[in-house]
Structure formats: C-alpha cells, structure tokens
Design an enzyme around this catalytic site. Structure first.
Site, PDB file in Angstrom:
ATOM      1  N   ILE A 117       0.839  -1.200   0.000  1.00  0.00           N
ATOM      2  CA  ILE A 117       0.000   0.000   0.000  1.00  0.00           C
ATOM      3  C   ILE A 117       0.872   1.247   0.000  1.00  0.00           C
ATOM      4  O   ILE A 117       0.696   2.158  -0.814  1.00  0.00           O
ATOM      5  CB  ILE A 117      -0.953   0.002   1.208  1.00  0.00           C
ATOM      6  CG1 ILE A 117      -1.899  -1.181   1.142  1.00  0.00           C
ATOM      7  CG2 ILE A 117      -1.733   1.318   1.267  1.00  0.00           C
ATOM      8  CD1 ILE A 117      -2.742  -1.382   2.394  1.00  0.00           C
TER       9      ILE A 117
ATOM     10  N   ASP B  29      10.155   2.457   7.368  1.00  0.00           N
ATOM     11  CA  ASP B  29       9.602   1.122   7.525  1.00  0.00           C
ATOM     12  C   ASP B  29      10.481   0.363   8.509  1.00  0.00           C
ATOM     13  O   ASP B  29      11.714   0.513   8.509  1.00  0.00           O
ATOM     14  CB  ASP B  29       9.573   0.392   6.175  1.00  0.00           C
ATOM     15  CG  ASP B  29       8.714  -0.853   6.209  1.00  0.00           C
ATOM     16  OD1 ASP B  29       7.595  -0.817   5.665  1.00  0.00           O
ATOM     17  OD2 ASP B  29       9.144  -1.875   6.798  1.00  0.00           O
TER      18      ASP B  29
ATOM     19  N   ALA C 231      -4.912   2.694   8.318  1.00  0.00           N
ATOM     20  CA  ALA C 231      -4.334   1.423   8.753  1.00  0.00           C
ATOM     21  C   ALA C 231      -5.014   0.886  10.006  1.00  0.00           C
ATOM     22  O   ALA C 231      -5.876   0.009   9.937  1.00  0.00           O
ATOM     23  CB  ALA C 231      -2.830   1.588   8.970  1.00  0.00           C
ATOM     24  N   ARG C 232      -4.630   1.411  11.175  1.00  0.00           N
ATOM     25  CA  ARG C 232      -5.169   0.949  12.446  1.00  0.00           C
ATOM     26  C   ARG C 232      -5.376   2.142  13.367  1.00  0.00           C
ATOM     27  O   ARG C 232      -4.469   2.978  13.519  1.00  0.00           O
ATOM     28  CB  ARG C 232      -4.222  -0.050  13.111  1.00  0.00           C
ATOM     29  CG  ARG C 232      -4.101  -1.393  12.397  1.00  0.00           C
ATOM     30  CD  ARG C 232      -5.377  -2.199  12.505  1.00  0.00           C
ATOM     31  NE  ARG C 232      -5.279  -3.522  11.899  1.00  0.00           N
ATOM     32  CZ  ARG C 232      -5.589  -3.801  10.637  1.00  0.00           C
ATOM     33  NH1 ARG C 232      -6.005  -2.816   9.844  1.00  0.00           N
ATOM     34  NH2 ARG C 232      -5.502  -5.034  10.170  1.00  0.00           N
TER      35      ARG C 232
ATOM     36  N   GLU D  51     -15.923  -0.893  15.323  1.00  0.00           N
ATOM     37  CA  GLU D  51     -16.657  -0.608  14.086  1.00  0.00           C
ATOM     38  C   GLU D  51     -18.037  -1.258  14.127  1.00  0.00           C
ATOM     39  O   GLU D  51     -18.133  -2.490  14.147  1.00  0.00           O
ATOM     40  CB  GLU D  51     -15.851  -1.099  12.885  1.00  0.00           C
ATOM     41  CG  GLU D  51     -14.520  -0.364  12.773  1.00  0.00           C
ATOM     42  CD  GLU D  51     -13.700  -0.732  11.557  1.00  0.00           C
ATOM     43  OE1 GLU D  51     -14.073  -1.692  10.836  1.00  0.00           O
ATOM     44  OE2 GLU D  51     -12.693  -0.065  11.323  1.00  0.00           O
TER      45      GLU D  51
ATOM     46  N   HIS E 217     -14.352   2.559   7.138  1.00  0.00           N
ATOM     47  CA  HIS E 217     -13.489   1.437   6.740  1.00  0.00           C
ATOM     48  C   HIS E 217     -13.787   0.988   5.311  1.00  0.00           C
ATOM     49  O   HIS E 217     -14.111  -0.172   5.047  1.00  0.00           O
ATOM     50  CB  HIS E 217     -13.620   0.254   7.701  1.00  0.00           C
ATOM     51  CG  HIS E 217     -12.378  -0.585   7.756  1.00  0.00           C
ATOM     52  ND1 HIS E 217     -11.920  -1.171   8.901  1.00  0.00           N
ATOM     53  CD2 HIS E 217     -11.472  -0.911   6.803  1.00  0.00           C
ATOM     54  CE1 HIS E 217     -10.807  -1.833   8.666  1.00  0.00           C
ATOM     55  NE2 HIS E 217     -10.510  -1.690   7.391  1.00  0.00           N
TER      56      HIS E 217
ATOM     57  N   GLY F 228     -11.497   1.558   2.731  1.00  0.00           N
ATOM     58  CA  GLY F 228     -10.269   1.557   1.940  1.00  0.00           C
ATOM     59  C   GLY F 228     -10.233   0.458   0.891  1.00  0.00           C
ATOM     60  O   GLY F 228      -9.889   0.687  -0.265  1.00  0.00           O
TER      61      GLY F 228
END
Length: 305
Positions: A150, A169, A227-228, A257, A275, A277
């Site tokens: 991504i 990263d 992401a989170r 959610e 959510h 994506g």
C-alpha cells in the site's frame, strides 16, 4: 464467513467452497460478529474467512477442528498469531488484494483535507456561501510510515503529482525501486519533516503517534490513517486539532466498528470514512478470490508457500 463485504450480499467466489463440499456459514450477515456469535459457530468449522473482528486466544482454544484462517485483506494483527501457530492453524492474508483501493483512498483523504472539501460541501448544502483557503499538495512533503504494497503505491502516486516523498519502515526493502526523489528516513525525521503523514503500518502495544510525537509535527500538517486506529492517541489528536496544530485528521479504521464513541468523528477537522479503503468493486473481487484461494489451498494441505 465474516467479512461484511462478503457476508451481506455473498460473492461468486464462495461457490467454489460449496463446490468443494464445504458448507458456508455466516454468523452475522452484513456486520462484524460479536465474540458470542463466533463462539456459537466457529468451534464446528474447519476454515474461517475472517474480517476485521478480534480473534483472541480463548476463541481459538475452543476450535479443535479449525485448520485455517484466511483474511480478505493484508492485516492479520486482529488474530492471536501465537495461539494459532501453537494449535497448528494456518493464517493466510490476501497480500496486495486491496492495496490499490487503500492507497487511492489515502491520497483522496489527503486531497480532501488540503482543499477542505467536506467543510465546503457541508456549508454549501446548508446554503452558506463560505470559502476557506486550501493547500496545494504538489511541492509539499509526504511522509509514509510503512512501505509495504500500500505504502509503495501511495509513494508512486504522490511522486507523480509532484510531492516530495519520504518514508520509514521497520524492515525496509532496499531492493524496491523507489520513485524519483524518494528518501528513506527515520521516524523522528519523518514526523518533523512532513506536511502530510500517512500511516500504513500494523498496530502495536502503544500508539506510534502520541502526544509528544504529534507536538513535533509541522504546524498545519495533515495526518491520514487508513491502517489501524491504535497507531494514534485519539485524545491527543483531538487536542492537536482543537489547537490548530493539526490541520486535519483523516481516519478510515476505527477502534470499534461502528464506533462506540463518535466524538472524534464529529470533530470539524476530521474526515472520517467507515473502513472503505478496500471496499471498491475491484478490491472486493481480488480479496474474495484470494481469500477463497487461501482457504482451499490450506484445506487441501497446500500451504501455498
């Protein structure tokens, strides 16, 4: 079968499971199942096509026949991987299936925040002619946390519109052919040097961006999180938005959610999506096919390595 995109309307890929002789069970069609709903069904299953719900150790311990958990996305941090490994349960992510959809949404959210599109739309729909000055992303610096499939797609698209792109990263792939001008940096340099930060990393035990880290971001910066939710300290974000230190926070993944608390969502400087994506026609097709492939391989004894 629990992913909302598959359990509500079904999918042609699921017919392959039935053709192979398996019964497909939907504990909570169209919504994320509760733990009790999973406990009522999963112990008699051999395969589990999982969504975003938590899959704790205690649940897995109740499932002696379970052989494989297949995800219709790349994230597997909602699954207790240590317990799964101990019990011999194969966990298979759908690598790359929704990468393009999530990457495009991340950039769309950044554009929406830079140009205050939701703010302008809401006022015009209430018949108020108000304008606010926007920002151009070209020439500004995008910091990407997490350069998996991504993050790499975001990097390529952002570079294509003239942004300077930097990235961090935990396990950088030095063999990746980076976009022109891309630079690897440490997390501290990324936080301090970005006009827009987009998160594409797994969650951890503590927020990656807490109060101290948010304070080191550039004044007026934009934060995008597809992401989170656990990557960011929500209370600290609200304070940074209230003070104007953050121009906007864009979020697609929520702590629960649907959210149990809508305080963050209601904030004027927040752009929130439910959510979505990987919820595109193309991503759903790829993810469903990949997840079913993962189930069938594992159930036939082929781990797909």
């Amino acid at each position: 079968m629990t992913p909302r995109s598959l359990s509500e309307a079904g999918h042609p890929s699921l017919a392959r499971l039935e053709a192979a002789g398996y019964e497909v069970v939907f504990p909570a069609p169209g919504r994320t199942p509760t733990l009790a709903e999973l406990e009522a069904v999963l112990p008699r299953c051999v395969g589990y096509l999982a969504g975003v719900e938590q899959v704790p150790s205690a649940l897995l311990e109740q499932c002696p026949g379970l052989r494989v958990i297949s995800r219709n996305g790349v994230g597997v941090d909602n699954v207790d991987l240590d317990t799964a490994a101990r019990l011999g349960i194969t966990v298979v992510p759908a690598l790359g299936a929704n990468s393009q959809g999530v990457a495009e949404l991340a950039l769309a959210l950044a554009f929406g925040a830079a140009r205050m599109i939701p703010w302008s739309d809401a006022r015009l729909k209430s018949e108020r002619w108000q304008r606010t000055r926007g920002l151009e992303l070209s020439g500004r610096t995008l910091g990407i946390v997490g350069l998996g499939q991504i993050g790499r797609r975001v990097a390529a698209m952002a570079a294509g519109i003239g942004m300077r792109v930097i990235g961090q990263d935990a396990y950088p792939d030095r063999g990746w052919t980076t976009p022109s001008g891309f630079e690897w940096v440490g997390i501290e340099s990324l936080i301090a040097g970005s006009d827009v930060i987009t998160l594409h990393a797994p969650g951890g035990d503590r927020p990656l961006l807490g109060r101290a880290e948010l304070a080191r971001m550039r004044p007026g910066a934009i934060l995008v999180n597809t992401a989170r939710a656990s990557l960011v300290d929500q209370a600290a974000v609200i304070d940074a938005l209230d003070s104007g230190h953050l121009r906007a926070y864009c979020i697609d993944a929520h702590e629960s959610e649907p959210p149990a608390d809508y305080t963050l969502v209601h904030h004027e400087r927040v752009i929130a999506t439910p959510h979505v994506g990987g919820f595109t026609e193309e991503s759903v097709e790829r993810a469903a096919a990949a997840a079913v492939d993962g189930l069938l391989r594992a159930l036939s004894g082929d781990a797909g390595d």
